[in-house]
Design a protein around this motif. Structure first.
Motif, short mmCIF file in Angstrom:
data_model
loop_
_atom_site.label_atom_id
_atom_site.label_comp_id
_atom_site.label_asym_id
_atom_site.label_seq_id
_atom_site.Cartn_x
_atom_site.Cartn_y
_atom_site.Cartn_z
N ARG A 57 0.82 -1.22 0.00
CA ARG A 57 0.00 0.00 0.00
C ARG A 57 0.85 1.27 0.00
O ARG A 57 0.36 2.34 -0.35
N VAL A 58 2.11 1.14 0.39
CA VAL A 58 3.02 2.28 0.43
C VAL A 58 4.24 1.96 -0.42
O VAL A 58 4.82 0.88 -0.30
N VAL A 59 4.60 2.89 -1.30
CA VAL A 59 5.81 2.74 -2.10
C VAL A 59 6.75 3.88 -1.72
O VAL A 59 6.33 5.04 -1.64
N VAL A 109 14.81 15.51 -9.11
CA VAL A 109 14.09 14.56 -8.27
C VAL A 109 12.60 14.90 -8.18
O VAL A 109 11.78 14.05 -7.86
N GLU A 110 12.25 16.17 -8.46
CA GLU A 110 10.93 16.69 -8.09
C GLU A 110 9.75 15.86 -8.57
O GLU A 110 8.77 15.69 -7.84
N SER A 111 9.80 15.33 -9.77
CA SER A 111 8.62 14.64 -10.32
C SER A 111 8.58 13.15 -10.01
O SER A 111 7.61 12.48 -10.33
N TYR A 112 9.61 12.63 -9.36
CA TYR A 112 9.66 11.18 -9.12
C TYR A 112 8.52 10.68 -8.24
O TYR A 112 8.03 9.56 -8.41
N VAL A 113 8.10 11.49 -7.27
CA VAL A 113 7.07 11.02 -6.34
C VAL A 113 5.76 10.74 -7.08
O VAL A 113 5.03 9.81 -6.73
N SER A 114 5.47 11.52 -8.11
CA SER A 114 4.25 11.27 -8.90
C SER A 114 4.37 9.96 -9.68
O SER A 114 3.38 9.24 -9.87
N LEU A 115 5.59 9.65 -10.11
CA LEU A 115 5.82 8.37 -10.79
C LEU A 115 5.59 7.21 -9.83
O LEU A 115 4.95 6.20 -10.18
N LEU A 116 6.07 7.36 -8.59
CA LEU A 116 5.86 6.31 -7.58
C LEU A 116 4.37 6.12 -7.29
O LEU A 116 3.92 4.99 -7.07
N VAL A 137 6.05 7.87 -1.16
CA VAL A 137 6.97 8.68 -0.36
C VAL A 137 8.31 8.77 -1.08
O VAL A 137 8.94 7.75 -1.36
N MET A 138 8.73 9.99 -1.38
CA MET A 138 10.05 10.23 -1.95
C MET A 138 10.90 10.89 -0.88
O MET A 138 10.55 11.96 -0.37
N VAL A 139 11.99 10.24 -0.51
CA VAL A 139 12.86 10.71 0.56
C VAL A 139 14.09 11.37 -0.03
O VAL A 139 14.87 10.73 -0.74
N LYS A 140 14.25 12.65 0.24
CA LYS A 140 15.48 13.35 -0.11
C LYS A 140 16.38 13.35 1.13
O LYS A 140 16.07 14.01 2.13
N ASP A 141 17.45 12.60 1.05
CA ASP A 141 18.33 12.40 2.19
C ASP A 141 19.55 13.31 2.06
O ASP A 141 20.45 13.06 1.25
N PHE A 142 19.58 14.37 2.85
CA PHE A 142 20.68 15.33 2.81
C PHE A 142 21.78 14.99 3.82
O PHE A 142 22.70 15.77 4.02
N GLY A 143 21.64 13.86 4.48
CA GLY A 143 22.63 13.43 5.47
C GLY A 143 22.21 13.80 6.87
O GLY A 143 21.78 12.95 7.65
#
Length: 336
Positions: free
Chosen positions: A230-232, A251-258, A268-274
């Protein structure tokens, strides 16, 4: 076609109040929106800026436009972030709550002593401004800006209508989201009648650089299907950007693809800045991305929201997992 005169009386009064404040201000007007502007932010800013300039107003519109939207502004019509406010300025804040200065980009609202007008469609808006139009029932701020342009009496042109169509189209997922109302199509028809270049917009938005696809290959390697599918969720970090020769803008449009994954109700698209994490969330059905974001200190809309958390991803994940579990449990018992 309906317009502002046929809208709900309170809404029409708010639109008139904002237009009156803008039209009556003799000094410069600074038009602002949120950090990491999307199509609705840019479209609303450009549409209002061009309308006000057509009326002879002095307008300053500071915005750092992401790569994928740079096809729209003309050279010189947007400016870098302000280091100081112009004398006798009025601030027009679009597509973001002006009482959340951390999210307002282009100028420091905490140092501003003048009046603010606010046009926004976020349900979390605090509704504090000299004049405001705030309506969470509207799928895009650009719809409200179109009504303000009418109320200003500005001469319509393709240059005003096209950016507002951008905002309307992008914030409704090209008119695919449930947030679309009959009025949405009426406003789209008005903008089209004023010359909005819908086909050109879609063609421009559909073009991606080579790095977009190279980075997508890296991102898909992190893909996880959680909570029984149910969650990607996917993640991107600086090393992946370097490997692909990409930037954070890619990266901006990837969440819509998911979100398009069959069976998924939350992407959920995670931008990991550390040392910090930024989350982009999209949902469908009766699952609320907004509820998950708010639980993590963020905000947004029911189908699209986000949050920035000043912690490493390893510490964010348990909180994110808990917020997702709570929202899925709520959605299971909520009426359809």
């Amino acid at each position: 076609m309906t317009g502002i005169n046929e809208a709900a009386p309170a809404y029409a009064q708010d639109v008139t109040a904002v237009a009156t404040k803008l039209r009556g201000h003799s000094g410069p007007i600074v038009v602002l929106s949120h950090e990491n502007p999307d199509g609705d932010a840019l479209g609303s800013v450009l549409g209002l800026t061009r309308a006000l300039r057509a009326l002879g107003k002095t307008v300053v519109a500071p915005m750092d436009v992401p790569r994928y939207l740079r096809f729209l502004p003309e050279a010189g019509e947007l400016s870098p972030p302000l280091t100081e406010w112009p004398a006798d300025a009025l601030a027009a804040v679009l597509d973001v709550d002006n009482n959340d200065p951390a999210r307002v980009a282009g100028a420091d609202l905490t140092t501003f002593t003048g009046e603010v007008v606010n046009i926004d469609h976020h349900g979390t808006n605090a509704r504090r401004a000299a004049a405001l139009v705030v309506d969470p029932g509207q799928p895009a701020t650009a719809m409200m800006v179109a009504d303000v342009v009418d109320a200003l009496g500005a001469p319509w042109s393709e240059a005003i209508a096209t950016p507002l169509m951008l905002g309307l189209s992008t914030d409704t997922g090209s008119f695919r989201f449930d947030s679309v109302t009959p009025e949405t199509f009426e406003v789209a028809a008005r903008l089209r009648a004023h010359g909005a270049r819908l086909g050109w917009l879609n063609d421009q938005l559909g073009q991606n650089p080579r790095a977009y696809y190279l980075l997508l290959r890296e991102v898909l390697g992190t893909l996880e299907f959680l909570f029984g599918g149910r969650v990607v969720l996917a993640r991107v970090d600086e090393a992946m950007l370097a490997q692909a020769g990409a930037t954070w803008e890619d990266v901006e449009s990837y969440v819509s693809l998911l979100r398009s994954a069959q069976g998924a109700v939350l992407a959920v698209m995670v931008k990991d800045f550390g040392d910090r994490v930024k989350l982009s969330l999209r949902s469908r059905g009766n699952v609320s991305a907004q509820n998950v974001a708010v639980a993590l200190g963020g905000g947004g809309h029911v189908p699209a929201a986000g949050a920035s958390i000043p912690l490493p991803y390893a510490e964010v994940w348990p909180r994110l997992e808990q917020a997702i579990a709570a929202e899925l449990a709520r959605a299971e018992t909520a009426p359809s």
